[in-house]
Structures are given as C-alpha cells and as structure tokens.
Motif scaffolding. Sequence first.
Motif, PDB file in Angstrom:
ATOM      1  N   PHE A 186     -29.631  15.298   5.998  1.00 12.40           N
ATOM      2  CA  PHE A 186     -28.249  15.367   6.570  1.00 12.40           C
ATOM      3  C   PHE A 186     -27.708  16.744   6.006  1.00 12.40           C
ATOM      4  O   PHE A 186     -27.145  17.786   6.838  1.00 12.40           O
ATOM      5  CB  PHE A 186     -27.313  14.436   6.005  1.00 12.40           C
ATOM      6  CG  PHE A 186     -25.866  14.727   6.132  1.00 12.40           C
ATOM      7  CD1 PHE A 186     -25.181  14.556   7.271  1.00 12.40           C
ATOM      8  CD2 PHE A 186     -25.340  15.259   5.130  1.00 12.40           C
ATOM      9  CE1 PHE A 186     -23.945  14.702   7.445  1.00 12.40           C
ATOM     10  CE2 PHE A 186     -23.955  15.488   5.378  1.00 12.40           C
ATOM     11  CZ  PHE A 186     -23.341  15.099   6.543  1.00 12.40           C
TER      12      PHE A 186
ATOM     13  N   ILE B 209     -26.037  12.977  14.340  1.00 15.32           N
ATOM     14  CA  ILE B 209     -26.687  12.760  13.098  1.00 15.32           C
ATOM     15  C   ILE B 209     -28.296  12.022  13.613  1.00 15.32           C
ATOM     16  O   ILE B 209     -29.038  12.443  13.093  1.00 15.32           O
ATOM     17  CB  ILE B 209     -25.935  11.676  12.081  1.00 15.32           C
ATOM     18  CG1 ILE B 209     -24.764  12.424  11.429  1.00 15.32           C
ATOM     19  CG2 ILE B 209     -27.064  11.105  11.209  1.00 15.32           C
ATOM     20  CD1 ILE B 209     -24.146  11.226  10.635  1.00 15.32           C
TER      21      ILE B 209
ATOM     22  N   TRP C  57     -18.359  19.540  11.671  1.00 12.95           N
ATOM     23  CA  TRP C  57     -19.303  19.574  10.555  1.00 12.95           C
ATOM     24  C   TRP C  57     -19.239  20.577   9.643  1.00 12.95           C
ATOM     25  O   TRP C  57     -19.375  20.595   8.483  1.00 12.95           O
ATOM     26  CB  TRP C  57     -20.608  19.519  11.064  1.00 12.95           C
ATOM     27  CG  TRP C  57     -21.170  18.141  11.956  1.00 12.95           C
ATOM     28  CD1 TRP C  57     -21.260  17.940  13.268  1.00 12.95           C
ATOM     29  CD2 TRP C  57     -21.389  16.983  11.380  1.00 12.95           C
ATOM     30  NE1 TRP C  57     -21.559  16.830  13.452  1.00 12.95           N
ATOM     31  CE2 TRP C  57     -21.805  16.001  12.258  1.00 12.95           C
ATOM     32  CE3 TRP C  57     -21.105  16.474  10.047  1.00 12.95           C
ATOM     33  CZ2 TRP C  57     -21.797  14.785  12.225  1.00 12.95           C
ATOM     34  CZ3 TRP C  57     -21.381  15.108   9.878  1.00 12.95           C
ATOM     35  CH2 TRP C  57     -21.376  14.164  10.924  1.00 12.95           C
TER      36      TRP C  57
ATOM     37  N   LYS D  27     -26.977  20.270   8.418  1.00 10.13           N
ATOM     38  CA  LYS D  27     -25.440  20.221   8.792  1.00 10.13           C
ATOM     39  C   LYS D  27     -25.294  21.600   9.412  1.00 10.13           C
ATOM     40  O   LYS D  27     -24.161  21.627  10.378  1.00 10.13           O
ATOM     41  CB  LYS D  27     -24.792  20.029   7.421  1.00 10.13           C
ATOM     42  CG  LYS D  27     -23.273  19.780   7.489  1.00 10.13           C
ATOM     43  CD  LYS D  27     -22.595  19.514   6.314  1.00 10.13           C
ATOM     44  CE  LYS D  27     -22.452  20.844   5.576  1.00 10.13           C
ATOM     45  NZ  LYS D  27     -21.540  21.872   6.217  1.00 10.13           N
TER      46      LYS D  27
ATOM     47  N   THR E  45     -30.433  11.774   3.130  1.00 12.11           N
ATOM     48  CA  THR E  45     -29.583  12.375   2.343  1.00 12.11           C
ATOM     49  C   THR E  45     -29.769  14.164   2.555  1.00 12.11           C
ATOM     50  O   THR E  45     -29.154  14.843   2.951  1.00 12.11           O
ATOM     51  CB  THR E  45     -29.269  12.210   1.080  1.00 12.11           C
ATOM     52  OG1 THR E  45     -28.896  10.772   0.954  1.00 12.11           O
ATOM     53  CG2 THR E  45     -28.279  12.815   0.314  1.00 12.11           C
TER      54      THR E  45
END
Length: 316
Positions: A267, A43, A281, A271, A264
């Motif tokens: 992410f 991350i 993931w 992803k 957010t």
Amino acid sequence: MFNRVFMAAAALAIAAMPAWAETRVTYKSAKSTSSYYQMGVQIAEAMKAGTDGAIIVTVEESQGSVQNVMEVRARGGDYVFTTPPALVGLAQKGAAMFEGKGDPKFDTIRALFPIPSLTMHFVMSDASGVTDFAGMEGKTILLGKGSFGAREGEKYLGLFGLTDKVKIADVELSNAVPALKNGQIDGFVTAGSWPAPNVIEAAASTGVTVLSLTDDQIAATNRARLVIPAGTYAGQQSDIVTTSLPVVAYTTTAMDDDTAYELTRTFWEEKARMAEGAPWWAGVDQGLMVNIAGKIHPGALRYYKEAGFTLTDAQM
C-alpha cells in the motif's frame, strides 16, 4: 519409485512456500457508486502490481461501515474492511449501534493502514459573498439527505448558531453544482475524500469559497482537524482548515503476519503511483497514522518499524 519420491518432495516444497505467495484477500468497501468503492478497486490493482500477482484482492460492495464491522463475526483471515476507527471502539465496547450485538471477534480487529478521510466541505458561491460561517446567515444551503455529510452539516449549523438562520434547500446533492450555477442555492455541504469531484466542478465553473473553521469551531465538532492545501481547487489561494472523519483499512488477528506485512508494505510503496491517477491518495501520509485508534496488526507493525514510522504505545 523415483516418481513417488519426486512428487512427495514437490508437495513439501509447495507447503513450505511463504504464506503470502498465493494469497486471496476480500476487501469490503462501500456502495459501488461511491468514491470509497473506487478506492478499493485502486487498492486491488496496486496489490496485484506491487506483489507481481502474489496477492489478489477482490472488492466487495457494502452498505456501510457498520455492516463491515459486523461481518468480522463470520469472516476469516482473508477479510479486510474499511471503517472509521470510532466504530471499532464502539463495537469492542458493545455500545451504540452495537449494543446487544457484541462478539469476542471484535476484540481481534487490528488496523493496517489509513485511507482518505471523509472531509467536510462547506462550499459557498463567490456570488454569495460568504467567506465565513457567520456570513451564511440568511443564505440558502443544500445539505443533501441521509449522508454523513448531511448529518454532519446539520450538526455544525446547530453548533455555530445557524440552525434557524439559514434556509435549507430541498435539492438532491447530485444537483448541487447546477443549483449553485443558476443561483438556486448559495452554497452546499459535502463530505468525501479530497479533492472532491463536485467541489472541483463548482470551483472551475462557478467560482467558490470553501470555508475554513477556527480552532474553537473544530474543537466544538469533536472531529479531527484536516488541512486542504492551497491550490487544491481553482481559485483557492490559501489552505482550507476543516474537519474530517478518519477512515482506516482493518483486518483481524486471524490474518497471518506475512500477509498483513505485504498488504501494508505494498500500500505505502504503491501510494504515489495511485495518486497519479486519483489525487485523493495524495492526502494520505504518515500524519494520518495518529488517527488510528487501537492496535495495529503485528504484521503491519513490522513494516512500520522497518520504515521508521512514528507510532503510539496504544497502537503497538
């Protein structure tokens, strides 16, 4: 005179920059040997790449989810941590392990995004011939010690009437695959993100069946239902229906909305790239949003509304 005016104007320009332009965030994860710590590192790399270095994430080792929640009391707006949603609810109620340790800051906890769930795997060797829980009777099973998977596995054996009908092996979970290969055990129980490395190894080297739970069994466990798609493990020709403990990345209302939005957004947009290097993931999708109990951070909400995610009233 000109230099003083210029310097003052430059200072004002810097002060007016967006809140997320040079933001450092601490991500409290898990033990450095765990897959969840590795996820934290991934991350951090994704945030740096996806924001062109505007958000820098430092990953901190943790001794567990309870510690992560407790540290909310002393942390500021740069704190992100992971924990099962159920623990947030207990902290806000001052219940169970948080009894007598309540704090108003627990009420400021807000969700950002889901990460891979702790997924239960009941792994039986092909040689054992076991294809369902009833077939485990008389078999030797490795549960491990002290972990969530060990506690959950023991609980399920009790729920399904197998407590005194299986032999529990005195072997460390780290030795599960060799023990399965040499016939020392018939199966093992493990919990973690899927695909699980030890299950991948066992399926490829020995041949295994990962047991599915019935709807009634899932209801008895009081855990979330999760489906591991066919083909995830070698020889797996159909979906595995099992249970999971959701895990979510949280912050608090002390974090500004722009930072929460960028975390957010980045992410979800990064992803797919993360899944290329770490298959766990791939199991994170919009379907996991339902596992977020309680409120989502306003900054994250802005992204979810823009992206068309389906949310509940309780999350807003």
